[in-house]
Design a protein around this motif. Structure first.
Motif, PDB file in Angstrom:
ATOM      1  N   ARG A  95     118.039  -2.636  20.580  1.00  0.00           N
ATOM      2  CA  ARG A  95     119.017  -3.272  21.455  1.00  0.00           C
ATOM      3  C   ARG A  95     119.654  -4.472  20.756  1.00  0.00           C
ATOM      4  N   ALA A  96     120.922  -4.657  20.966  1.00  0.00           N
ATOM      5  CA  ALA A  96     121.626  -5.827  20.423  1.00  0.00           C
ATOM      6  C   ALA A  96     120.994  -7.101  20.961  1.00  0.00           C
ATOM      7  N   PHE A  97     120.953  -8.136  20.145  1.00  0.00           N
ATOM      8  CA  PHE A  97     120.437  -9.465  20.478  1.00  0.00           C
ATOM      9  C   PHE A  97     118.947  -9.460  20.812  1.00  0.00           C
ATOM     10  N   SER A  98     118.205  -8.425  20.411  1.00  0.00           N
ATOM     11  CA  SER A  98     116.778  -8.360  20.730  1.00  0.00           C
ATOM     12  C   SER A  98     115.881  -8.801  19.574  1.00  0.00           C
ATOM     13  N   SER A  99     116.412  -8.905  18.371  1.00  0.00           N
ATOM     14  CA  SER A  99     115.590  -9.266  17.219  1.00  0.00           C
ATOM     15  C   SER A  99     115.590 -10.772  16.969  1.00  0.00           C
ATOM     16  N   PRO A 100     114.403 -11.357  16.793  1.00  0.00           N
ATOM     17  CA  PRO A 100     114.356 -12.779  16.440  1.00  0.00           C
ATOM     18  C   PRO A 100     114.984 -13.057  15.067  1.00  0.00           C
ATOM     19  N   LEU A 101     115.087 -12.041  14.222  1.00  0.00           N
ATOM     20  CA  LEU A 101     115.695 -12.235  12.903  1.00  0.00           C
ATOM     21  C   LEU A 101     117.204 -12.445  12.991  1.00  0.00           C
ATOM     22  N   ASN A 102     117.806 -12.096  14.114  1.00  0.00           N
ATOM     23  CA  ASN A 102     119.236 -12.308  14.276  1.00  0.00           C
ATOM     24  C   ASN A 102     119.575 -13.793  14.191  1.00  0.00           C
ATOM     25  N   ASP A 103     118.698 -14.651  14.702  1.00  0.00           N
ATOM     26  CA  ASP A 103     118.930 -16.096  14.685  1.00  0.00           C
ATOM     27  C   ASP A 103     118.140 -16.825  13.606  1.00  0.00           C
ATOM     28  N   ASN A 104     117.582 -16.089  12.659  1.00  0.00           N
ATOM     29  CA  ASN A 104     116.816 -16.708  11.569  1.00  0.00           C
ATOM     30  C   ASN A 104     117.797 -17.254  10.525  1.00  0.00           C
ATOM     31  N   HIS A 105     117.752 -18.583  10.313  1.00  0.00           N
ATOM     32  CA  HIS A 105     118.648 -19.219   9.345  1.00  0.00           C
ATOM     33  C   HIS A 105     117.874 -19.880   8.213  1.00  0.00           C
ATOM     34  N   LYS A 106     116.617 -19.486   8.030  1.00  0.00           N
ATOM     35  CA  LYS A 106     115.787 -20.050   6.961  1.00  0.00           C
ATOM     36  C   LYS A 106     116.135 -19.412   5.624  1.00  0.00           C
ATOM     37  N   LYS A 107     115.760 -20.118   4.543  1.00  0.00           N
ATOM     38  CA  LYS A 107     115.982 -19.585   3.195  1.00  0.00           C
ATOM     39  C   LYS A 107     114.843 -18.642   2.837  1.00  0.00           C
ATOM     40  N   GLY A 108     115.211 -17.506   2.258  1.00  0.00           N
ATOM     41  CA  GLY A 108     114.212 -16.534   1.856  1.00  0.00           C
ATOM     42  C   GLY A 108     114.826 -15.162   1.648  1.00  0.00           C
ATOM     43  N   THR A 109     113.964 -14.148   1.758  1.00  0.00           N
ATOM     44  CA  THR A 109     114.364 -12.770   1.491  1.00  0.00           C
ATOM     45  C   THR A 109     113.936 -11.877   2.647  1.00  0.00           C
ATOM     46  N   PHE A 110     114.804 -10.968   3.015  1.00  0.00           N
ATOM     47  CA  PHE A 110     114.503  -9.971   4.039  1.00  0.00           C
ATOM     48  C   PHE A 110     114.062  -8.704   3.315  1.00  0.00           C
ATOM     49  N   VAL A 111     112.864  -8.225   3.635  1.00  0.00           N
ATOM     50  CA  VAL A 111     112.291  -7.057   2.962  1.00  0.00           C
ATOM     51  C   VAL A 111     112.168  -5.900   3.952  1.00  0.00           C
ATOM     52  N   CYS A 112     112.026  -4.701   3.417  1.00  0.00           N
ATOM     53  CA  CYS A 112     111.833  -3.514   4.246  1.00  0.00           C
ATOM     54  C   CYS A 112     110.507  -3.630   4.984  1.00  0.00           C
ATOM     55  N   ALA A 113     110.506  -3.433   6.293  1.00  0.00           N
ATOM     56  CA  ALA A 113     109.290  -3.530   7.102  1.00  0.00           C
ATOM     57  C   ALA A 113     108.303  -2.420   6.758  1.00  0.00           C
ATOM     58  N   ALA A 114     108.770  -1.341   6.149  1.00  0.00           N
ATOM     59  CA  ALA A 114     107.887  -0.219   5.816  1.00  0.00           C
ATOM     60  C   ALA A 114     107.228  -0.376   4.452  1.00  0.00           C
ATOM     61  N   CYS A 115     108.013  -0.734   3.435  1.00  0.00           N
ATOM     62  CA  CYS A 115     107.466  -0.720   2.067  1.00  0.00           C
ATOM     63  C   CYS A 115     107.569  -2.059   1.343  1.00  0.00           C
ATOM     64  N   LYS A 116     108.138  -3.061   1.996  1.00  0.00           N
ATOM     65  CA  LYS A 116     108.242  -4.437   1.480  1.00  0.00           C
ATOM     66  C   LYS A 116     109.209  -4.590   0.309  1.00  0.00           C
ATOM     67  N   THR A 117     110.096  -3.658   0.100  1.00  0.00           N
ATOM     68  CA  THR A 117     111.121  -3.785  -0.933  1.00  0.00           C
ATOM     69  C   THR A 117     112.107  -4.875  -0.527  1.00  0.00           C
ATOM     70  N   PRO A 118     112.427  -5.836  -1.404  1.00  0.00           N
ATOM     71  CA  PRO A 118     113.434  -6.856  -1.083  1.00  0.00           C
ATOM     72  C   PRO A 118     114.808  -6.206  -0.888  1.00  0.00           C
ATOM     73  N   LEU A 119     115.438  -6.479   0.256  1.00  0.00           N
ATOM     74  CA  LEU A 119     116.704  -5.827   0.588  1.00  0.00           C
ATOM     75  C   LEU A 119     117.885  -6.793   0.665  1.00  0.00           C
ATOM     76  N   TYR A 120     117.674  -7.960   1.295  1.00  0.00           N
ATOM     77  CA  TYR A 120     118.764  -8.903   1.528  1.00  0.00           C
ATOM     78  C   TYR A 120     118.292 -10.332   1.302  1.00  0.00           C
ATOM     79  N   LYS A 121     119.166 -11.158   0.700  1.00  0.00           N
ATOM     80  CA  LYS A 121     118.885 -12.582   0.524  1.00  0.00           C
ATOM     81  C   LYS A 121     119.503 -13.354   1.677  1.00  0.00           C
ATOM     82  N   SER A 122     118.815 -14.425   2.089  1.00  0.00           N
ATOM     83  CA  SER A 122     119.282 -15.209   3.242  1.00  0.00           C
ATOM     84  C   SER A 122     120.671 -15.800   3.014  1.00  0.00           C
ATOM     85  N   GLU A 123     121.041 -16.102   1.768  1.00  0.00           N
ATOM     86  CA  GLU A 123     122.367 -16.696   1.531  1.00  0.00           C
ATOM     87  C   GLU A 123     123.508 -15.714   1.773  1.00  0.00           C
TER      88      GLU A 123
END
Length: 160
Positions: free
Chosen positions: A59-87
């Motif tokens: 559902r739209a607006f249901s993920s807490p990551l939508n409002d995450n503005h911290k510095k870091g890396t977003f990884v795949c929840a299944a295999c932990k591959t780095p996918l997106y940088k916070s910048e």
């Protein structure tokens, strides 16, 4: 003459249908990480399994990551591959975490016809997990792309 033309048309239609079925079966990609459905179900939450393995959408607006503005890396929840940088994350107003680009070669672009027309589907290039879709309505000052990603497909790793 009409019977011959009809017969030729029928034969052409049958041959096209057969070729289309074979080519779609041949396009199955093998990923570096392969698990059975039962294995994925033990590793993932029900929502993450639905999104990553069944190409679902949260559902739209249901993920807490939508409002995450911290510095870091977003990884795949299944295999932990780095996918997106916070910048490269921005607020698209869509209700899903949005990025203007992925980490090079870690996200695969595929074509999805699930809603009746072609869309660019985004998948983890390591495990094949469904992440979301790419659109051409992103920030014009950068790439012009919007990677609209399900938060359930991601985990956030904060920068030290």
């Amino acid at each position: 003459m009409k019977k011959v033309a009809s017969l030729i048309l029928l034969m052409l239609m049958i041959s096209c249908i057969g070729n289309a079925q074979n080519s779609s079966e041949e396009k199955k990609k093998t990923y570096k990480i392969n698990k059975t459905d039962a294995e994925w179900k033990t590793l993932l939450s029900p929502l993450a399994y639905y999104v990553l393995r069944e190409s679902g959408t949260e559902r739209a607006f249901s993920s807490p990551l939508n409002d995450n503005h911290k510095k870091g890396t977003f990884v795949c929840a299944a295999c932990k591959t780095p996918l997106y940088k916070s910048e490269h994350k921005y607020d698209s107003g869509s209700g899903w975490p949005s990025f203007d680009r992925a980490i090079k070669e870690n996200v695969e672009l595929d074509v999805d016809y699930k809603i009746g027309y072609a869309r660019t589907e985004l998948k983890c290039n390591t495990c094949g997990g469904h992440l979301g879709h790419s659109f051409d309505d992103g920030p014009t000052e950068t790439t012009g792309k919007r990677h609209c990603i399900n938060g359930a497909a991601l985990e956030f790793v904060a920068k030290n």
